[in-house]
Design an enzyme around this catalytic site. Structure first.
Site, mmCIF file in Angstrom:
data_model
loop_
_atom_site.group_PDB
_atom_site.id
_atom_site.type_symbol
_atom_site.label_atom_id
_atom_site.label_comp_id
_atom_site.label_asym_id
_atom_site.label_seq_id
_atom_site.Cartn_x
_atom_site.Cartn_y
_atom_site.Cartn_z
ATOM 1 N N LYS A 102 -10.415 -0.219 10.223
ATOM 2 C CA LYS A 102 -10.592 -1.449 9.442
ATOM 3 C C LYS A 102 -10.867 -2.630 10.378
ATOM 4 C CE LYS A 102 -7.167 0.101 6.073
ATOM 5 N NZ LYS A 102 -7.964 0.601 4.948
ATOM 6 N N HIS B 147 0.865 -1.176 0.000
ATOM 7 C CA HIS B 147 0.000 0.000 0.000
ATOM 8 C C HIS B 147 0.904 1.230 0.000
ATOM 9 C CE1 HIS B 147 -2.829 2.975 1.651
ATOM 10 N NE2 HIS B 147 -3.811 2.145 1.360
ATOM 11 N N GLN C 16 -4.570 -5.098 6.989
ATOM 12 C CA GLN C 16 -5.572 -6.048 6.474
ATOM 13 C C GLN C 16 -5.571 -7.366 7.243
ATOM 14 O OE1 GLN C 16 -7.869 -5.225 4.357
ATOM 15 N NE2 GLN C 16 -7.023 -3.242 3.750
ATOM 16 N N CYS D 298 -4.524 2.217 -3.800
ATOM 17 C CA CYS D 298 -3.273 2.787 -3.264
ATOM 18 C C CYS D 298 -2.131 1.774 -3.394
ATOM 19 C CB CYS D 298 -3.422 3.223 -1.810
ATOM 20 S SG CYS D 298 -4.644 4.498 -1.569
ATOM 21 N N ASP E 248 3.014 -4.303 8.141
ATOM 22 C CA ASP E 248 1.832 -3.455 8.022
ATOM 23 C C ASP E 248 0.638 -4.405 8.160
ATOM 24 O OD1 ASP E 248 -0.441 -2.277 7.008
ATOM 25 O OD2 ASP E 248 0.503 -1.540 5.177
#
Ligand SMILES: Cc1ncc(COP(=O)(O)O)c(C=O)c1O
Length: 406
Positions: free
Chosen positions: A224, A121, A201, A364, A198
């Site tokens: 999220k 991302h 998700q 992104c 990261d």
């Protein structure tokens, strides 16, 4: 513990609202998930019974606010399997990555290298690019396989004695592929480099065992993961955080201040300058508690069952092509696809008319779009509260988009 999707859905009042005269089928969870009543109630309780600033007040409300804020930190830490004082509240996942890029990044030297991957991302590219420009560092992208995974076979040719950090997505926000963290950590350790994940998700799909992953930094976003907007968390190994300078200056992050000398508070306070987003942080703690109360064996198989149903449905559409792993192995329920001769925005618009919310575009992740030579994809992300009707409505809309445009 058991899992009943109908009763879970009742915890999300927004799911009962119609959209365009149709039932809402919310599959844009990868952009922002919905928030359960337990989280809304926790924020409301703070706002209606304990609203005050944290840390410095000595009155009853200030003490209650501080206790709720620190309890939230402890809940986020439990969700990650780490100690509370290793968790920093940030404005989101982007803010967490920028914190590491600015603070840990300030300790790096010209010529040092940072390894990313082609599927990142922009949040996990741009802060490192800015740092590289400023500090004379080199960015080394790991390639991506044809099925949308980070190609760990390239680690041996890219990671070297100059590598200081490998920072990659735990789960791709486009392909849903789960990174081979063990291979990445092992390549990093071999040259004394650090690893940042990261987790934007990954966090929405249940508690994370950070000690087992063996990484050094972990970032994720609240919105999220069923929490309010404007909050996220960064975890860092305590010895790394202790050696890192502050990123932002202001109140609360100091030991003492004079015009001659300023000393820093220890982490996590050192990295939380100013009044933090207290209500959202309390909401994030409640979201982590809410997730920890679910039976993730049952929820995970529910989510992956829906993923299979979606992938099977797309496989039956001649002009549909999946962008990501074809099977369920090593992936989470983030499903991207393209339709021949149909722009993803047109697909998303047709889906909207069916009450189906998805995301369309480059997500992104422009380097990944370039890798696959596509302008964008349509993406559906499944959450615990989704059910067969959501997947079936999406497939109906896809068939309609093909009829109209292809
Ligand atoms: C993999 C990944 N990383 C980072 C981010 C950025 O998160 P935020 O916008 O909440 O800071 C996103 C958001 O889409 C994401 O999917």
């Amino acid at each position: 513990m058991s899992f009943d999707v109908a009763s879970l859905r009742r915890q999300f009042p927004i799911l009962a609202r119609p959209v365009n005269g149709k039932a809402l089928h919310y599959l844009d969870n990868g952009a922002s998930a919905q928030t359960p009543l337990a989280v809304l109630d926790a924020v409301r309780t703070y706002e209606t019974t304990a609203r005050a600033n944290v840390l410095r007040g000595v009155h009853a409300l200030a003490e209650a606010a501080t206790e709720s804020y620190e309890t939230a930190r402890a809940d986020v830490a439990r969700f990650l399997g780490v100690a509370a004082d290793e968790v920093i509240f940030t404005g989101g996942c982007t803010a967490a990555i920028n914190l590491v890029a600015q603070s840990y990044g300030s300790l790096l030297k010209p010529g040092d290298e940072i390894v990313l991957s082609v599927l990142e991302h922009h949040s996990n590219i741009v802060p490192w690019y800015q740092l590289a420009q400023r500090a004379g560092l080199k960015l080394r992208p790991l390639p991506v396989t044809d099925d949308g995974r980070i190609d760990v076979s390239a680690l041996s040719s890219i990671v070297n004695a100059r590598t200081r950090l490998i920072s990659v997505a735990h789960v791709s926000n486009v392909t849903g592929a789960v990174a081979d963290v063990a291979a990445i950590v092992s390549a990093a350790r071999a040259v004394g480099a650090k690893v940042m994940l990261d987790g934007a998700q990954r966090a929405p799909h249940g508690p994370i065992d950070l000690p087992a992953l063996g990484v050094d930094f972990y970032a994720f976003a609240g919105h999220k993961a069923y929490a309010p907007n404007g909050i996220g968390a960064l975890w860092g190994r305590p010895e790394l955080l202790a050696a890192m300078p502050p990123f932002m200056g202001g109140g609360s992050m100091i030991g003492s201040v004079s015009f001659e000398a300023i000393t820093w508070a220890p982490p996590p306070r050192r990295f939380e300058a100013g009044t933090p987003p207290i209500g959202p942080a309390i909401g994030l703690g409640a979201a982590c508690r809410w997730m920890m109360e679910l039976d993730w064996t049952a929820v995970g198989s529910h989510e992956m069952g829906l993923t299979q149903r979606l992938m099977d449905g797309l496989a039956a559409v001649k002009s549909a092509r999946l962008v990501g792993p074809a099977g369920l192995q090593g992936r989470l329920p983030v499903v991207s696809f393209v339709l021949d001769n149909v722009h993803p925005h047109d697909t998303a618009q047709i889906l909207d008319s069916y009450g189906v919310a998805v995301r369309a575009g480059h997500h992104c992740a422009q380097p990944l779009m370039d890798r696959f030579d596509i302008a964008g994809t349509t993406r559906a992300c499944i959450a615990p509260y989704n059910d067969n009707t959501d997947v079936d409505a999406l497939l109906d809309g896809v068939r309609e988009a093909v009829r109209r445009f292809a």
